[in-house]
Every structure is written in structure tokens, then in C-alpha cells.
Design a protein around this motif. Structure first.
Motif, PDB file in Angstrom:
ATOM      1  N   ASP A 285       0.867  -1.175   0.000  1.00 24.27           N
ATOM      2  CA  ASP A 285       0.000   0.000   0.000  1.00 24.27           C
ATOM      3  C   ASP A 285       0.906   1.227   0.000  1.00 24.27           C
ATOM      4  N   THR A 286       0.995   1.896  -1.144  1.00 23.61           N
ATOM      5  CA  THR A 286       1.936   3.014  -1.260  1.00 23.61           C
ATOM      6  C   THR A 286       1.539   4.219  -0.417  1.00 23.61           C
ATOM      7  N   GLU A 287       0.258   4.338  -0.061  1.00 22.99           N
ATOM      8  CA  GLU A 287      -0.176   5.473   0.758  1.00 22.99           C
ATOM      9  C   GLU A 287       0.317   5.331   2.185  1.00 22.99           C
ATOM     10  N   THR A 288       0.175   4.145   2.751  1.00 25.42           N
ATOM     11  CA  THR A 288       0.617   3.901   4.133  1.00 25.42           C
ATOM     12  C   THR A 288       1.994   3.273   4.190  1.00 25.42           C
ATOM     13  N   MET A 289       2.575   2.941   3.020  1.00 23.53           N
ATOM     14  CA  MET A 289       3.876   2.272   2.926  1.00 23.53           C
ATOM     15  C   MET A 289       3.902   1.020   3.804  1.00 23.53           C
ATOM     16  N   THR A 290       2.867   0.209   3.622  1.00 20.31           N
ATOM     17  CA  THR A 290       2.748  -1.056   4.343  1.00 20.31           C
ATOM     18  C   THR A 290       2.816  -2.197   3.339  1.00 20.31           C
ATOM     19  N   ALA A 291       3.641  -3.183   3.616  1.00 24.09           N
ATOM     20  CA  ALA A 291       3.816  -4.340   2.737  1.00 24.09           C
ATOM     21  C   ALA A 291       3.239  -5.577   3.409  1.00 24.09           C
ATOM     22  N   GLN A 292       2.269  -6.218   2.746  1.00 26.35           N
ATOM     23  CA  GLN A 292       1.701  -7.486   3.201  1.00 26.35           C
ATOM     24  C   GLN A 292       2.446  -8.609   2.491  1.00 26.35           C
ATOM     25  N   VAL A 293       3.153  -9.436   3.256  1.00 23.52           N
ATOM     26  CA  VAL A 293       4.021 -10.465   2.698  1.00 23.52           C
ATOM     27  C   VAL A 293       3.498 -11.840   3.089  1.00 23.52           C
ATOM     28  N   ILE A 294       3.406 -12.742   2.109  1.00 23.82           N
ATOM     29  CA  ILE A 294       2.999 -14.125   2.350  1.00 23.82           C
ATOM     30  C   ILE A 294       4.175 -15.020   1.977  1.00 23.82           C
ATOM     31  N   VAL A 295       4.559 -15.888   2.910  1.00 23.10           N
ATOM     32  CA  VAL A 295       5.687 -16.790   2.705  1.00 23.10           C
ATOM     33  C   VAL A 295       5.224 -18.221   2.951  1.00 23.10           C
ATOM     34  N   PRO A 296       5.929 -19.219   2.422  1.00 22.46           N
ATOM     35  CA  PRO A 296       5.593 -20.607   2.748  1.00 22.46           C
ATOM     36  C   PRO A 296       5.693 -20.862   4.252  1.00 22.46           C
ATOM     37  N   ASP A 297       4.939 -21.835   4.724  1.00 20.12           N
ATOM     38  CA  ASP A 297       4.906 -22.108   6.168  1.00 20.12           C
ATOM     39  C   ASP A 297       6.298 -22.380   6.721  1.00 20.12           C
ATOM     40  N   TYR A 298       7.106 -23.148   5.980  1.00 15.01           N
ATOM     41  CA  TYR A 298       8.427 -23.522   6.495  1.00 15.01           C
ATOM     42  C   TYR A 298       9.435 -22.364   6.426  1.00 15.01           C
ATOM     43  N   GLN A 299       9.063 -21.248   5.758  1.00 17.05           N
ATOM     44  CA  GLN A 299       9.954 -20.093   5.644  1.00 17.05           C
ATOM     45  C   GLN A 299       9.581 -18.963   6.610  1.00 17.05           C
ATOM     46  N   LEU A 300       8.525 -19.144   7.400  1.00 14.59           N
ATOM     47  CA  LEU A 300       8.033 -18.052   8.248  1.00 14.59           C
ATOM     48  C   LEU A 300       9.078 -17.629   9.276  1.00 14.59           C
ATOM     49  N   SER A 301       9.645 -18.589   9.989  1.00 10.97           N
ATOM     50  CA  SER A 301      10.623 -18.230  11.020  1.00 10.97           C
ATOM     51  C   SER A 301      11.869 -17.611  10.408  1.00 10.97           C
ATOM     52  N   LEU A 302      12.275 -18.075   9.214  1.00 10.78           N
ATOM     53  CA  LEU A 302      13.451 -17.500   8.559  1.00 10.78           C
ATOM     54  C   LEU A 302      13.174 -16.077   8.090  1.00 10.78           C
ATOM     55  N   ALA A 303      11.963 -15.824   7.591  1.00 11.05           N
ATOM     56  CA  ALA A 303      11.619 -14.476   7.124  1.00 11.05           C
ATOM     57  C   ALA A 303      11.576 -13.481   8.282  1.00 11.05           C
ATOM     58  N   ILE A 304      11.057 -13.908   9.416  1.00  5.05           N
ATOM     59  CA  ILE A 304      10.988 -13.017  10.580  1.00  5.05           C
ATOM     60  C   ILE A 304      12.370 -12.845  11.197  1.00  5.05           C
ATOM     61  N   GLY A 305      13.114 -13.925  11.316  1.00  2.19           N
ATOM     62  CA  GLY A 305      14.450 -13.871  11.894  1.00  2.19           C
ATOM     63  C   GLY A 305      14.425 -13.953  13.407  1.00  2.19           C
ATOM     64  N   LYS A 306      15.601 -14.094  13.970  1.00  2.35           N
ATOM     65  CA  LYS A 306      15.734 -14.193  15.423  1.00  2.35           C
ATOM     66  C   LYS A 306      15.306 -12.887  16.075  1.00  2.35           C
ATOM     67  N   GLU A 307      14.297 -12.965  16.930  1.00  2.46           N
ATOM     68  CA  GLU A 307      13.739 -11.789  17.619  1.00  2.46           C
ATOM     69  C   GLU A 307      13.289 -10.725  16.622  1.00  2.46           C
ATOM     70  N   GLY A 308      12.837 -11.174  15.426  1.00  2.00           N
ATOM     71  CA  GLY A 308      12.331 -10.245  14.420  1.00  2.00           C
ATOM     72  C   GLY A 308      13.389  -9.455  13.701  1.00  2.00           C
TER      73      GLY A 308
END
Length: 409
Positions: A285-308
Motif C-alpha cells: 500500500d503506497t499510501e501507508t507504505m505497508t507491505a503485506q508479505v505471504i511466505v511458505p509455512d516452512y519459511q516463516l521463522s526465517l523471514a521473521i528472523g531471530k527476535e524479528g
């Protein structure tokens, strides 16, 4: 004063780069103050209100004028030349000249050092650790010492006496004691400057660093782009078998670095910034500069990373608010939205009210009239495989009737 002093001043001008006129003017002011102090100390006549001294730049001959000043404005009302006493021209004048010359030398060296470093804010310097205290660490840069405050230090880095250390110049201050150079080990510019040293393509402008996000001592991300076709910006920064990026990592004491490709396609850039995680879909959303990201289930922890950490660095790099969901979470959130539309008519029927048709919706008479044609169309679509009977999102009227017959009383 004599011609030997003039020759000495000329020699200082050549060796130290101090202007002859600067030293001569300072010496004249110091001699005038010394003469007033000498008159006051020895009680010879009254202390003059003002004194002006002039030195001949060729012979070194000294001339002296006693001035009468306006008490309110300090303006010179009159002045009278006096013969310089032999007692003053001896040890007192020589000592004064010596002090002035030393002071001018120190001032000139400080000024030259300040001018040397004043234009280098944003550069990297290499120094030797001299002193490590709780509030700051001193780096010996040769001509001057640099100050590494505690706020600019990486907590996980040990600073041992005698070690060589690279630092980023944040500020150059001009003080009465000389220039004070403040350096940093946490500034994002340090990462940028280290890559400029290690990657010739960046120094030549072929590859450009567009953005840097850093959590000092832990992990960093840089976004790069190539200004020439055929040049891989990420490969240029990583080097053969990771040789170039490894040099930067070693200088930062093991800090992990992700090199990603920059693009003006914001959804793609967000996906690149979340590397090494794989991304299925990105909506921005370019107005609020918010990105909604969908990742595979097994990639969720890697995408977030340690402590985000991975998501936080990606947000800094892209200047977007990143919201990450797995495929399962995205599917569960979409189901209630699909079931929300028939809720209003169901409530109306339970209250005994007839639901009002929506604007443009067909009436009951029109539906009854078109029923035979609709049944024939449905039968034709079923024969041609147009409806998938195994699709759980497709619910027919017969299914609803069957569920009511088998429902427990």
C-alpha cells in the motif's frame, strides 16, 4: 630585536608553513603587552594606557608608541613615540619573543590539523587503540587522537590497547585545545565505506549502494544496483567465493551481511530485502507504505528472523512497514471474509423479516421465471466439468437440504 630573529622567522615560515606576517603581528602584540607589564612591575612612571609596537620586517628594528585612549570608547586620542629602554630590550624582550613563537607554532599546527580533517567527515581512518575507558576510547591517528565515545561503540567488540582499528569520522570539532575528531564503529556509513574500499566497481561508480540497514555487531543488509548492463551488483560485492564480503565481515568482527539487489519495483524490492527467506507474494500500500508479505509455512521463522531481526532490517532497508504471514495464516484469515456476506440475510430471516433485495438484484418473480433456464445451464456446466464437486468452497442447494435431513433433532 635584530636581523637574526627575522631570519629565524623566515625559516619557520618555510619549515612549518606559518605565514611570516602572522608571527610578526603576534610578536608585536606580545611585546606591547610585555612593555606595559614591565612598566607596571618596575614602577617606572605611570603605566601607559595603550602601547603600539612596530617591528621592521627587514632589519628587526623595534619602534614603540605610548597611546592615550578614550576611557569610554577605547579609541586612540593621541600617541607619542618613545625610546625603547635597553633594560627592556634584553632578557624580557627575548623571553616574550620565544613564548610568542612557541604559541604561534602550536596554533598553526592545530589549524593545519583541523583543516586536514575538517573535510574528511564520512571517511574511514585507521588508528591504534591507546586508551580504553568506560566513557570513551582514544585512537592514535598520528598527528592527532580521535575520540570513540561509548555511544558509538559496538558492545560486543573488545578494544585492546595497541590494536589497529578502522573507524568512521562522524564529526570534527574546533576547540581551544585543538581539533577534536569524533569517530564511530556503529554508523551505517562505516559499512558503506568498507565496501567502497573492497569493491572497485563501487569506487568507480559501476555499482551503487542505494540503501543500508544495520544492527551493529549482529547483522546488516545493503541494497545495490548496477549502472552498467551485464554487471551483477550482488556478485561484484560478494566477490569470488565470497572473498570481498568476507573482508568486510572480518573488519566488523564477524557481523553478518546480506547483499540484495535494489529495484524501483517496491514489491520485488521488499521480497529481495527479506532474503535469505523465500517469498510467495507481496502487496504494498503506497499510501501507508505497508507491505503485506505471504511466505511458505516452512519459511516463516526465517523471514521473521531471530527476535524479528530479519523483518526489522528489511523494513529499515525498504522504508516500509512489513507484515509477514504464512500461507496457512493467510488462508485462515480469508475464510471468515468469504462467509461474512450471507450473514445479514440470515439474521433478517431469523427475526421474521423478509430480506430487502440489494439495488439491482433480481426479484423473486424474475428468479422463478428464469429457474428452468438456470437448471438447464447448471446441468450443462456439470456435464462439461465446469463445477468442481470436490471444491469445499462450492456449496449447492442439495447439500444444504441433505445437511438439514441428517441434522440431529
Amino acid at each position: 630585536m635584530n636581523q637574526d630573529l627575522i631570519q629565524a622567522l623566515r625559516e619557520l615560515e618555510r619549515e612549518k608553513g606559518i605565514a611570516f606576517d602572522t608571527i610578526l603581528a603576534g610578536l608585536e602584540e606580545a611585546l606591547a603587552s610585555a612593555y606595559k607589564a614591565w612598566k607596571r612591575g618596575f614602577g617606572i612612571d605611570e603605566e601607559p594606557e595603550g602601547v603600539r609596537v612596530k617591528l621592521d620586517p627587514e632589519t628587526g628594528e623595534m619602534r614603540l608608541w605610548v597611546q592615550e585612549l578614550d576611557p569610554d570608547t577605547e579609541e586612540v586620542l593621541s600617541e607619542k613615540e618613545e625610546q625603547v629602554p635597553d633594560e627592556f630590550m634584553g632578557r624580557i624582550a627575548a623571553q616574550t619573543a620565544k613564548q610568542v613563537i612557541y604559541q604561534k607554532l602550536r596554533d598553526a599546527e592545530r589549524e593545519m590539523t583541523y583543516e586536514e580533517f575538517a573535510g574528511r567527515e564520512g571517511d574511514i581512518v585507521t588508528g591504534i587503540i591507546q586508551q580504553d575507558q568506560r566513557k570513551y576510547t582514544l585512537l592514535d591517528l598520528g598527528k592527532v587522537e580521535a575520540l570513540l565515545p561509548q555511544a558509538e561503540q559496538v558492545p560486543s567488540e573488545p578494544y585492546r590497547h595497541g590494536e589497529r582499528l578502522k573507524a568512521y569520522i562522524v564529526e570534527v570539532r574546533k576547540t581551544t585545545k585543538g581539533p577534536q575528531i569524533v569517530v564511530s564503529r556503529t554508523h551505517p556509513g562505516l559499512l558503506r565505506a568498507l565496501f567502497e574500499l573492497e569493491v572497485p566497481e563501487i569506487a568507480e561508480g559501476i555499482v551503487e549502494i542505494k540503501a543500508v540497514a544495520r544492527e551493529p555487531g549482529h547483522r546488516s543488509k545493503i541494497a545495490v544496483i548496477s549502472n552498467e548492463p551485464g554487471v551483477d551488483p550482488v556478485g561484484a560485492c560478494v566477490g569470488t567465493k565470497g572473498s570481498r564480503v568476507r573482508m568486510v565481515v572480518n573488519e566488523l568482527r564477524g557481523e553478518k551481511i546480506d547483499v540484495v539487489e535494489w529495484t524501483d519495483d517496491l514489491p520485488k524490492f521488499v521480497a529481495n530485502a527479506l532474503a535469505p527467506a523465500k517469498v510467495n507474494q507481496v502487496k504494498v500500500d503506497t499510501e501507508t507504505m505497508t507491505a503485506q508479505v505471504i511466505v511458505p509455512d516452512y519459511q516463516l521463522s526465517l523471514a521473521i528472523g531471530k527476535e524479528g531481526q530479519n523483518a526489522r532490517l528489511a523494513a529499515k532497508l525498504t522504508q516500509c512497514r512489513v507484515d509477514i504471514r504464512s500461507e496457512t495464516q493467510a488462508a485462515e484469515e480469508s475464510r471468515p471474509a468469504a462467509k461474512a456476506s450471507p450473514a445479514a440475510p440470515a439474521k433478517a430471516e431469523a427475526a421474521g423479516e423478509a430480506p430487502k433485495p440489494e439495488a439491482g438484484a433480481p426479484t423473486a418473480e424474475a428468479v422463478d421465471a428464469a429457474a428452468p433456464e438456470a437448471d438447464a445451464a447448471d446441468a450443462s456446466a456439470t456435464d462439461q466439468g465446469g463445477l468442481d464437486a470436490a471444491d469445499p468452497s462450492v456449496v449447492t442447494a442439495e447439500d444444504d437440504a441433505s445437511q438439514e435431513e441428517h441434522a440431529p433433532a
